[in-house]
Design a protein around this motif. Sequence first.
Motif, PDB file in Angstrom:
ATOM      1  N   ARG A  70     -36.400  10.781   7.989  1.00  0.00           N
ATOM      2  CA  ARG A  70     -36.290   9.871   9.146  1.00  0.00           C
ATOM      3  C   ARG A  70     -36.009  10.597  10.450  1.00  0.00           C
ATOM      4  N   SER A  71     -35.298  11.705  10.380  1.00  0.00           N
ATOM      5  CA  SER A  71     -34.972  12.506  11.565  1.00  0.00           C
ATOM      6  C   SER A  71     -34.499  13.866  11.083  1.00  0.00           C
ATOM      7  N   HIS A  72     -34.316  14.776  12.018  1.00  0.00           N
ATOM      8  CA  HIS A  72     -33.811  16.097  11.650  1.00  0.00           C
ATOM      9  C   HIS A  72     -32.447  15.978  10.974  1.00  0.00           C
ATOM     10  N   GLY A  73     -31.611  15.104  11.463  1.00  0.00           N
ATOM     11  CA  GLY A  73     -30.278  14.900  10.900  1.00  0.00           C
ATOM     12  C   GLY A  73     -30.258  14.328   9.503  1.00  0.00           C
ATOM     13  N   HIS A  74     -31.393  13.802   9.038  1.00  0.00           N
ATOM     14  CA  HIS A  74     -31.470  13.211   7.700  1.00  0.00           C
ATOM     15  C   HIS A  74     -32.099  14.143   6.665  1.00  0.00           C
ATOM     16  N   ILE A  75     -32.365  15.397   7.028  1.00  0.00           N
ATOM     17  CA  ILE A  75     -32.912  16.347   6.054  1.00  0.00           C
ATOM     18  C   ILE A  75     -31.777  16.746   5.126  1.00  0.00           C
ATOM     19  N   ASP A  76     -31.808  16.240   3.909  1.00  0.00           N
ATOM     20  CA  ASP A  76     -30.683  16.430   2.997  1.00  0.00           C
ATOM     21  C   ASP A  76     -30.960  17.413   1.866  1.00  0.00           C
ATOM     22  N   ALA A  77     -31.995  18.247   1.989  1.00  0.00           N
ATOM     23  CA  ALA A  77     -32.253  19.283   0.982  1.00  0.00           C
ATOM     24  C   ALA A  77     -31.177  20.361   1.118  1.00  0.00           C
ATOM     25  N   PRO A  78     -30.616  20.814   0.001  1.00  0.00           N
ATOM     26  CA  PRO A  78     -29.581  21.846   0.093  1.00  0.00           C
ATOM     27  C   PRO A  78     -30.112  23.132   0.717  1.00  0.00           C
ATOM     28  N   ALA A  79     -29.353  23.696   1.618  1.00  0.00           N
ATOM     29  CA  ALA A  79     -29.683  24.994   2.197  1.00  0.00           C
ATOM     30  C   ALA A  79     -29.115  26.079   1.279  1.00  0.00           C
ATOM     31  N   TRP A  80     -29.687  27.265   1.365  1.00  0.00           N
ATOM     32  CA  TRP A  80     -29.166  28.380   0.577  1.00  0.00           C
ATOM     33  C   TRP A  80     -28.040  29.034   1.354  1.00  0.00           C
ATOM     34  N   PRO A  81     -26.937  29.378   0.793  1.00  0.00           N
ATOM     35  CA  PRO A  81     -26.630  29.374  -0.622  1.00  0.00           C
ATOM     36  C   PRO A  81     -26.263  27.967  -1.114  1.00  0.00           C
ATOM     37  N   CYS A  82     -26.943  27.558  -2.156  1.00  0.00           N
ATOM     38  CA  CYS A  82     -26.706  26.244  -2.745  1.00  0.00           C
ATOM     39  C   CYS A  82     -25.371  26.261  -3.508  1.00  0.00           C
ATOM     40  N   MET A  83     -24.984  25.116  -4.016  1.00  0.00           N
ATOM     41  CA  MET A  83     -23.703  24.999  -4.713  1.00  0.00           C
ATOM     42  C   MET A  83     -23.576  25.981  -5.889  1.00  0.00           C
ATOM     43  N   PRO A  84     -24.578  26.130  -6.755  1.00  0.00           N
ATOM     44  CA  PRO A  84     -24.419  27.091  -7.863  1.00  0.00           C
ATOM     45  C   PRO A  84     -24.209  28.536  -7.388  1.00  0.00           C
TER      46      PRO A  84
END
Length: 124
Positions: A70-84
């Motif tokens: 919907r907008s730049h602020g709604h990009i919810d893909a995890p950035a690296w480094p991810c949680m694992p």
Amino acid sequence: MPRYERFVEELLGFLLARLDEPGFARLVAHEPKRMMAAYFEGAGGRAETRTASFTGCIKCSQIPPTTLFRSHGHIDAPAWPCMPVRELTLSFAEDPDYRDEWRPKFTLVASGQLLHQPDQDQLS
């Protein structure tokens, strides 16, 4: 010239110098990759699709090709480094070169927002 952002390069170097074979296998499963995320931007009667480039995880940051956020602020893909990967760093938390910003609580999504927002009840 680094292939990724400086933060990514530093964390990779830190882990690669310290991981054992099983840890290295876990890191490889969450390898960083440059990715694009399409998002909608509309203002003043104009509407257009734009893209944001970010470093994501080959396992955790998969975005289906037709996805339009919907907008730049709604990009919810995890950035690296991810949680694992951040959890992998915890075994080295006592190392003098360890950085607090590598802790899991600082995990970000591609928009740059924290994945885990502080609890609103605890804010004062």
